[in-house]
Design an enzyme around this catalytic site. Structure first.
Site, mmCIF file in Angstrom:
data_model
loop_
_atom_site.group_PDB
_atom_site.id
_atom_site.type_symbol
_atom_site.label_atom_id
_atom_site.label_comp_id
_atom_site.label_asym_id
_atom_site.label_seq_id
_atom_site.Cartn_x
_atom_site.Cartn_y
_atom_site.Cartn_z
ATOM 1 N N SER A 153 0.850 -1.192 0.000
ATOM 2 C CA SER A 153 0.000 0.000 0.000
ATOM 3 C C SER A 153 0.878 1.230 0.000
ATOM 4 C CB SER A 153 -0.898 0.021 1.239
ATOM 5 O OG SER A 153 -1.585 1.262 1.358
ATOM 6 N N TYR A 209 -1.753 -0.771 10.498
ATOM 7 C CA TYR A 209 -1.817 -0.870 9.037
ATOM 8 C C TYR A 209 -0.591 -0.206 8.407
ATOM 9 C CZ TYR A 209 -3.708 -0.859 4.307
ATOM 10 O OH TYR A 209 -3.890 -1.075 2.969
#
Length: 262
Positions: A148, A162
């Site tokens: 990501s 995350y």
């Protein structure tokens, strides 16, 4: 030079975790279109079956929860019952958790780190034998980790585990690549930006607003993600090893900073 089949995946066998929806489904659809036989896996059997039915006979549902090492081993065993080799593994299954720093819970840390970092490693380990059969000097097998841009830059939300997990997976990609290249297995990653999905509800529900902050002035289309994944999986990407391709409309690498005077 013959480039007519450079991006084709005819006869290749692929497994996409988290493949029933979102980015995983985009990739699975692209692989099927290029001639691959694609297994889609996720926790929800019904969602896998629906995706397989929608993408046609070359897409097969293989539901499994890879949130544990036992689940990773079970998925590898289930695939080994059906195939003698694996050419392409896409580690896409992931989770996010957002909560204020003062209250961020251990379960939110462990769930995200386990699925986003631990599972890609142990699923690749469990499938190592099939990947070695699939890879050769002429045609290496591929492992593609879906990371990501949140592993490359900060977002405004308090998604501590995350951020940490995606940054870790980008670096883990390099380390795995260094080891697996000797087995003719190329490991790379794709760092997506804003794509509409259940994981990225902001892009899904407020795409126009999100697009204002992106240099390309739009969120990602399905074809943008499929194109990058096809490139890495195909002959076109055979000389790319350990790298992370950022697919985000320029947010990470083409955004101007703020000048502060005085």
């Amino acid at each position: 030079m013959d480039t007519s089949t450079l991006f084709r995946l005819d006869g290749r066998i692929a497994l996409v975790t988290g493949g029933s929806r979102g980015i995983g489904r985009m990739i699975a659809e692209g692989y099927v279109a290029q001639g691959a036989r694609v297994y889609v896996s996720s926790r929800k059997a019904e969602a896998c079956e629906e995706t397989a039915a929608a993408l046609g006979p070359n897409c097969i549902a293989l539901p499994m929860d890879v949130g544990t090492v036992e689940g990773c081993k079970a998925l590898a065993a289930a695939l080994a019952e059906r195939e003698e080799r694996l050419d392409i593994l896409v580690n896409n299954a992931g989770a996010a958790w957002g909560e204020p720093f003062e209250n961020f819970p251990e379960k939110g840390w462990d769930k995200v780190m386990d699925l986003n970092v631990k599972s890609p490693f142990f699923l690749t380990q469990a499938l190592h034998g099939l990947l070695k059969v699939g890879g050769s000097a002429q045609q290496p097998a591929k492992v593609i980790n879906i990371t990501s841009i949140d592993g490359q830059r900060l977002n405004p939300w308090e998604t501590y585990s995350y951020h940490a997990s995606k940054s870790a997976l980008i670096y883990l990609t390099k380390r795995m690549a260094a080891r697996l290249i000797r087995d003719h297995i190329n490991v790379t990653s794709i760092a997506p930006g804003a794509f509409a999905s259940d994981m990225n509800k902001a892009a899904r529900d407020h795409g126009g607003d999100v697009a204002k902050a992106i240099p390309a002035r739009r969120i990602g289309f399905d074809e943008d993600m499929a194109g990058a994944a096809i490139y890495l999986a195909s002959r076109a990407g055979d000389y790319v090893v350990g790298d992370t391709i950022t697919v985000d409309g320029g947010l990470v690498n083409a955004s101007l900073g703020i000048s502060i005077d005085g």
